[in-house]
Design a protein around this motif. Structure first.
Motif, PDB file in Angstrom:
ATOM      1  N   HIS A   3       0.813  -1.227   0.000  1.00 57.80           N
ATOM      2  CA  HIS A   3       0.000   0.000   0.000  1.00 57.80           C
ATOM      3  C   HIS A   3       0.845   1.276   0.000  1.00 57.80           C
ATOM      4  N   ALA A   4       2.092   1.165  -0.363  1.00 57.98           N
ATOM      5  CA  ALA A   4       3.009   2.315  -0.296  1.00 57.98           C
ATOM      6  C   ALA A   4       2.514   3.506  -1.102  1.00 57.98           C
ATOM      7  N   HIS A   5       1.861   3.243  -2.208  1.00 63.18           N
ATOM      8  CA  HIS A   5       1.373   4.336  -3.055  1.00 63.18           C
ATOM      9  C   HIS A   5       0.362   5.222  -2.325  1.00 63.18           C
ATOM     10  N   LEU A   6      -0.297   4.697  -1.303  1.00 62.29           N
ATOM     11  CA  LEU A   6      -1.222   5.488  -0.488  1.00 62.29           C
ATOM     12  C   LEU A   6      -0.621   5.879   0.858  1.00 62.29           C
ATOM     13  N   LEU A   7       0.142   4.984   1.446  1.00 61.98           N
ATOM     14  CA  LEU A   7       0.695   5.258   2.776  1.00 61.98           C
ATOM     15  C   LEU A   7       1.795   6.319   2.743  1.00 61.98           C
ATOM     16  N   ARG A   8       2.630   6.314   1.718  1.00 63.86           N
ATOM     17  CA  ARG A   8       3.709   7.311   1.645  1.00 63.86           C
ATOM     18  C   ARG A   8       3.157   8.735   1.677  1.00 63.86           C
ATOM     19  N   MET A  30       1.684   9.493   5.118  1.00 64.42           N
ATOM     20  CA  MET A  30       2.720   9.705   6.133  1.00 64.42           C
ATOM     21  C   MET A  30       3.424  11.042   5.920  1.00 64.42           C
ATOM     22  N   LEU A  31       3.580  11.450   4.678  1.00 65.98           N
ATOM     23  CA  LEU A  31       4.154  12.774   4.403  1.00 65.98           C
ATOM     24  C   LEU A  31       3.237  13.856   4.959  1.00 65.98           C
ATOM     25  N   GLN A  32       1.952  13.720   4.717  1.00 72.78           N
ATOM     26  CA  GLN A  32       1.007  14.709   5.236  1.00 72.78           C
ATOM     27  C   GLN A  32       1.039  14.743   6.757  1.00 72.78           C
ATOM     28  N   MET A  33       1.132  13.566   7.388  1.00 72.79           N
ATOM     29  CA  MET A  33       1.231  13.494   8.842  1.00 72.79           C
ATOM     30  C   MET A  33       2.454  14.275   9.323  1.00 72.79           C
ATOM     31  N   TYR A  34       3.571  14.089   8.650  1.00 69.68           N
ATOM     32  CA  TYR A  34       4.813  14.795   8.999  1.00 69.68           C
ATOM     33  C   TYR A  34       4.653  16.303   8.818  1.00 69.68           C
ATOM     34  N   LEU A  35       4.087  16.724   7.704  1.00 75.00           N
ATOM     35  CA  LEU A  35       3.931  18.160   7.446  1.00 75.00           C
ATOM     36  C   LEU A  35       3.012  18.806   8.481  1.00 75.00           C
ATOM     37  N   GLN A  36       1.949  18.117   8.849  1.00 77.00           N
ATOM     38  CA  GLN A  36       1.051  18.638   9.877  1.00 77.00           C
ATOM     39  C   GLN A  36       1.764  18.750  11.219  1.00 77.00           C
ATOM     40  N   TRP A  37       2.551  17.742  11.555  1.00 82.32           N
ATOM     41  CA  TRP A  37       3.309  17.764  12.815  1.00 82.32           C
ATOM     42  C   TRP A  37       4.261  18.951  12.843  1.00 82.32           C
ATOM     43  N   ARG A  38       4.941  19.223  11.717  1.00 83.22           N
ATOM     44  CA  ARG A  38       5.860  20.365  11.664  1.00 83.22           C
ATOM     45  C   ARG A  38       5.117  21.676  11.885  1.00 83.22           C
ATOM     46  N   ALA A  53      -7.949   1.703   7.794  1.00 84.10           N
ATOM     47  CA  ALA A  53      -9.280   1.094   7.945  1.00 84.10           C
ATOM     48  C   ALA A  53      -9.993   1.071   6.596  1.00 84.10           C
ATOM     49  N   TRP A  54      -9.848   2.142   5.829  1.00 91.55           N
ATOM     50  CA  TRP A  54     -10.447   2.190   4.497  1.00 91.55           C
ATOM     51  C   TRP A  54      -9.853   1.103   3.604  1.00 91.55           C
ATOM     52  N   LEU A  55      -8.546   0.914   3.681  1.00 98.63           N
ATOM     53  CA  LEU A  55      -7.901  -0.148   2.912  1.00 98.63           C
ATOM     54  C   LEU A  55      -8.425  -1.523   3.323  1.00 98.63           C
ATOM     55  N   ALA A  56      -8.723  -1.680   4.609  1.00100.12           N
ATOM     56  CA  ALA A  56      -9.190  -2.973   5.117  1.00100.12           C
ATOM     57  C   ALA A  56     -10.623  -3.277   4.701  1.00100.12           C
ATOM     58  N   GLY A  57     -11.468  -2.250   4.670  1.00101.27           N
ATOM     59  CA  GLY A  57     -12.886  -2.552   4.468  1.00101.27           C
ATOM     60  C   GLY A  57     -13.658  -1.626   3.555  1.00101.27           C
ATOM     61  N   GLY A  58     -13.001  -0.660   2.954  1.00108.19           N
ATOM     62  CA  GLY A  58     -13.694   0.235   2.030  1.00108.19           C
ATOM     63  C   GLY A  58     -14.364   1.414   2.706  1.00108.19           C
ATOM     64  N   ASP A  59     -15.142   2.133   1.900  1.00109.91           N
ATOM     65  CA  ASP A  59     -15.771   3.380   2.344  1.00109.91           C
ATOM     66  C   ASP A  59     -16.678   3.211   3.559  1.00109.91           C
ATOM     67  N   ASP A  60     -17.595   2.248   3.484  1.00116.16           N
ATOM     68  CA  ASP A  60     -18.556   2.094   4.575  1.00116.16           C
ATOM     69  C   ASP A  60     -17.863   1.713   5.879  1.00116.16           C
TER      70      ASP A  60
END
Length: 164
Positions: A84-89, A92-100, A131-138
């Motif tokens: 899932h790197a194409h979505l997780l990367r 995780m970048l957004q998480m880092y930018l928000q933390w900064r 969670a979305w990756l595990a089970g979709g939108d709903d």
């Protein structure tokens, strides 16, 4: 990022900055057959390694090398991340930018601290994506509130931590 001159100057690589820079660039150009993107990446990698080494020399990396290892390449070997790197990367970048951004805002006024509180929850957005990756939108819609409710910090505790 520092300029190439600053990188070499702060790294202590050579007494002659121009000579060291020229030699390094020539080596990279030869090694990487003139690929400008490879040369640029190699220079940035060199800069990052020099900064990490300086922190290590100052004793500021106590216990941090395992973190660097996992963030740098260890996660790449985790089967879940690889799939899932194409979505997780980017998440995780957004998480880092928000933390900064939060690290600046949490020392501001109450409105800034409220924003910092929200931005510090970046890891929860990664979990929500998982969670979305595990089970979709709903499924993500169903468990999303539960995920965010586990965020134990409050804006008030954050305010007291940085402004009391």
């Amino acid at each position: 990022m520092l300029t190439d001159q600053q990188t070499l100057a702060t790294s202590g690589v050579a007494s002659s900055i121009e000579g060291a820079e020229t030699a390094l660039v020539h080596r990279f150009a030869r090694w990487f057959q003139g690929d400008d993107l490879a040369i640029r990446f190699a220079r940035q990698l060199f800069e990052a390694c020099q900064k990490w080494d300086d922190l290590e020399d100052e004793g500021a990396c106590e216990g941090m090398n395992a973190l660097l290892s996992w963030l740098g390449w260890g996660k790449e070997y985790e089967p879940y991340f690889a799939a899932h790197a194409h979505l997780l990367r980017p998440a995780m970048l957004q998480m880092y930018l928000q933390w900064r951004a939060a690290n600046v805002l949490d020392r501001g006024d109450r409105n800034d601290v409220a924003k910092a509180y929200m931005l510090r929850a970046g890891i929860y957005t990664v979990w929500h994506l998982m969670a979305w990756l595990a089970g979709g939108d709903d499924w993500a819609a169903e468990v999303g509130p539960e995920i965010y409710r586990t965020y134990g910090e409050t804006p008030e505790t954050l305010w007291r931590e940085f402004n009391a």
